[in-house]
Structure formats: C-alpha cells, structure tokens
Write an enzyme that holds these catalytic residues in place. Structure first.
Site, PDB file in Angstrom:
ATOM      1  N   GLY A 150       0.849  -1.189   0.000  1.00  0.00           N
ATOM      2  CA  GLY A 150       0.000   0.000   0.000  1.00  0.00           C
ATOM      3  C   GLY A 150       0.882   1.236   0.000  1.00  0.00           C
ATOM      4  N   GLY A 152      -0.305   4.636  -0.542  1.00  0.00           N
ATOM      5  CA  GLY A 152      -1.089   5.857  -0.538  1.00  0.00           C
ATOM      6  C   GLY A 152      -0.465   6.865   0.407  1.00  0.00           C
ATOM      7  CG  ASP A 173      -0.789   1.054  -4.071  1.00  0.00           C
ATOM      8  OD1 ASP A 173      -1.691   0.782  -4.890  1.00  0.00           O
ATOM      9  OD2 ASP A 173      -0.969   1.799  -3.102  1.00  0.00           O
ATOM     10  CG  LEU A 205     -11.073  -5.072   5.706  1.00  0.00           C
ATOM     11  CD1 LEU A 205     -10.165  -6.237   5.327  1.00  0.00           C
ATOM     12  CD2 LEU A 205     -11.582  -5.206   7.129  1.00  0.00           C
ATOM     13  CB  THR A 230      -0.287   0.923  11.552  1.00  0.00           C
ATOM     14  OG1 THR A 230       0.335   1.193  10.288  1.00  0.00           O
ATOM     15  CG2 THR A 230       0.787   0.659  12.599  1.00  0.00           C
ATOM     16  CB  ALA A 231      -3.574  -1.129   7.353  1.00  0.00           C
ATOM     17  NE  ARG A 232     -10.182   0.195   9.032  1.00  0.00           N
ATOM     18  CZ  ARG A 232      -9.719   1.382   9.403  1.00  0.00           C
ATOM     19  NH1 ARG A 232      -8.507   1.480   9.945  1.00  0.00           N
ATOM     20  NH2 ARG A 232     -10.441   2.478   9.232  1.00  0.00           N
ATOM     21  CG  ASP A 256      -2.470   0.573  16.250  1.00  0.00           C
ATOM     22  OD1 ASP A 256      -2.375   0.677  17.498  1.00  0.00           O
ATOM     23  OD2 ASP A 256      -3.198   1.309  15.558  1.00  0.00           O
ATOM     24  CD  GLU A 261      -8.937  -3.362  16.198  1.00  0.00           C
ATOM     25  OE1 GLU A 261      -9.681  -2.373  16.434  1.00  0.00           O
ATOM     26  OE2 GLU A 261      -8.027  -3.328  15.359  1.00  0.00           O
ATOM     27  CG  HIS A 279      -7.641   0.758  15.930  1.00  0.00           C
ATOM     28  ND1 HIS A 279      -8.392  -0.122  15.187  1.00  0.00           N
ATOM     29  CD2 HIS A 279      -7.426   1.825  15.123  1.00  0.00           C
ATOM     30  CE1 HIS A 279      -8.645   0.387  13.998  1.00  0.00           C
ATOM     31  NE2 HIS A 279      -8.060   1.576  13.928  1.00  0.00           N
ATOM     32  CG  PHE A 282      -6.382   7.498  15.387  1.00  0.00           C
ATOM     33  CD1 PHE A 282      -6.987   8.720  15.655  1.00  0.00           C
ATOM     34  CD2 PHE A 282      -6.585   6.449  16.278  1.00  0.00           C
ATOM     35  CE1 PHE A 282      -7.789   8.894  16.780  1.00  0.00           C
ATOM     36  CE2 PHE A 282      -7.375   6.607  17.404  1.00  0.00           C
ATOM     37  CZ  PHE A 282      -7.985   7.830  17.657  1.00  0.00           C
TER      38      PHE A 282
END
Length: 325
Positions: A150, A152, A173, A205, A230-232, A256, A261, A279, A282
């Site tokens: 990824g 982005g 990506d 995700l 640290t994404a989903r 994370d 969860e 999580h 952010f």
C-alpha cells in the site's frame, strides 16, 4: 437541522460536555450518544459515526430523515454503502486525517523490532546486561529492506521517514506505478514478500484485501521477517499469522490492529514475539481534534449541498471506498 453523533461504545471520541448548546451551534442542534434510540435516528438530518460504529442495513432502516452520513474514519469497511444509497443518503469519510501519526507509530514499531528491543527488555528484566542477548540479526537501517504494501498517503509518509533513516524502501501497490520522489522502488507482491526484512501494511480493508496475509502469502515471505500492521486487522488472517510465528517464517509481529478487536485471542496477547497496541496509531491530541472538526465540517458541507471530495456515493448508487491510504 438535527445532527446526531454516534460515539464509539468502546472508547469515546467525544469528551463529556464537549458539544453543548450554545452560540457556536446556532445553525443546528447536535446530540451525542453511543446508543442511538429510534427517535434520535429518525429525526437526524445528518449523522456522524465514529470508529467501531457499524452502519448496517438495520441501522440505516431506522434513519427516516437523514440526508448524509459521515464516518469519522478513513476506512468504510464497516459501512453498508448500498443500504445508504438505496435510501438516498450521501456517505463520506474524512479523508487522510492522522496520516502522520500512523506513519510515526509504524516507524516506532519498525525500529522497536529492528533493534530487538523485545529481547533486550526481557533480558535486562531478568537481571542480564549483555548486548549479545538477542535472537536473530541486528541490522543497520541501511542494510534493511522495508517493504510497504500500500503506497497511498500513509505508505508514502512511512517511506519518507524510513528513507531519511537509510532504509532500502520498496512498495507494492497496484494503483501506483512509481514513486515520484525516488525514495522507494515498486515491486510485485511476490518479489516484495520474498525480499523484505520488515513488511508494513498500509492498505484499506476491502473484499479484495481481506485476509491478504494468509498461509499462502506468509509462505512466500523471507524467513524471519517482521510483520507490522497499522492498517486494518482483517487484512491479516490471525490463525495463519500464529502458524507463521510458530514456524519462524515471521520472527515478530507488531500490530496496532487485529481482526478480533477489541478482544484479541490470548494466543496473540501472550505470545512472546507479538506486540499489540490498541488501535492507537491514529492518535495525538492534534489528530483527534482534527478528526472531529473534519467530520463536522464534512457533514455540514453535505447538508448544505457543497462539493465534498470524500463522498463515495455522489449519485446515491452503490459504491465502496477504494484506494490505498
């Protein structure tokens, strides 16, 4: 105009008394709840929903006046956009809020693993004092291949930090052909898995990325590599990860986010080569304030008929959040 904020039951994003009737809210009334009643949902012209609030078809069916809904997150994987579109409700997210914080968190986890702080902390707690007390290699940044899945906004923010430290940065990506800054090299997914010493995930995700990291993909990773997510959580198959840790294919996992969860399995929590954070990537005081401000500004824009770039169903047709962030 009635605005309803649905706060997370898990960890509240809105502080008690933060939104109270007063001069700043004269254009609209605003309610905050973590358990919306039928009456609250029915009278809301616009709704803001925070993380872990699932917007499914039964909830949407209770929205009778709603014209716009903003998910105060980047991902929309827990939003039934089709149900919203069927009722003519515009849906948007808040864009790339917290990107720098997530990148910082990811880099902290990467450095934690690379410098073998797991092993050193355990060793010193047990009364030791030897720099040789670690498992595996301790590589310099310049000798470490950092693979990003990824590329982005968040992946690029990680790449800039990693490049400054001297990492050999590569990425996969399908939506990005090359790195315009020249700090990272594009690879195929198989090539990235085979060469990365550290693999860090920075993608949304979606049905295509759910359990992207499964037994087959773990088997293609460089033996002894580190996984950072640290994404989903749903991008990683937890059972497959535990098997990869058991076999040594993955030497460490620093997560994370997890698919279970807020209650990760004990096998992850207690694993000596797994580090979990709740999580939190952010989060900073600045990013939390920006998240709430952006969510409210986005919703007001939608209700006022303004152009909002993060709308995912501008024609109220079925759609889904796409892209890597």
């Amino acid at each position: 105009m009635n605005i309803l904020m649905i706060d997370s039951q898990r960890v509240n994003y809105v502080d008690p008394g933060e939104y109270v009737p007063g001069s700043e809210h004269r254009r609209y009334s605003l309610e905050v709840t973590s358990r919306p009643s039928d009456e609250q949902l029915a009278r809301a012209d616009g709704i803001i929903a925070f993380h872990s609030v699932v917007i499914d078809a039964p909830l949407v069916a209770r929205m009778h006046r709603c014209r716009a809904l903003v998910k105060a997150t980047i991902g929309l994987d827990d939003v039934d956009v089709e149900a919203l579109s069927a009722k003519g409700i515009l849906c948007a997210n808040i864009g790339s809020v917290g990107v720098e914080e997530v990148a910082e968190h990811a880099m902290a986890l990467i450095l934690f693993a690379q410098r073998r702080l797991f092993d050193y902390a355990r060793h010193t707690r047990q009364g030791g004092w030897s720099w040789r007390a670690h498992a595996g290699e301790v590589k310099a940044c310049a000798d470490t291949v950092l693979g990003l899945i990824g590329y982005g906004a968040t992946g690029q923010a990680v790449a800039r930090r990693a490049a400054a430290l001297g990492y050999q940065v590569c990425f996969y990506d399908p939506r990005v052909d090359h790195c315009v800054e020249g700090i990272a090299q594009g690879r195929t997914l198989d090539s990235l898995l085979a060469t990365a010493d550290v693999l860090s995930l920075h993608l949304p995700l979606t049905p295509d990325t759910a359990h992207l990291m499964n037994d087959a993909r773990f088997s293609r990773m460089k033996h002894g590599a580190t996984l950072v997510n640290t994404a989903r959580g749903g991008i990683v198959d937890t059972e497959a990860l535990l098997r990869a840790l058991q076999s040594g294919v993955v030497s460490m996992a620093l997560l994370d986010v997890v698919q279970e969860e807020p209650a990760p399995p004990r096998a992850l929590i207690e694993h000596e080569r797994v580090l979990l954070t709740p999580h939190a990537a952010f989060y900073s005081e600045r990013s939390l304030a920006q998240l709430k401000a952006n969510a409210l500004e986005t919703l007001l824009g939608l209700l006022q008929g303004k152009t909002v770039k993060t709308v995912v169903n501008p024609d109220c047709l079925s759609g889904e959040a796409k892209g890597y962030a």
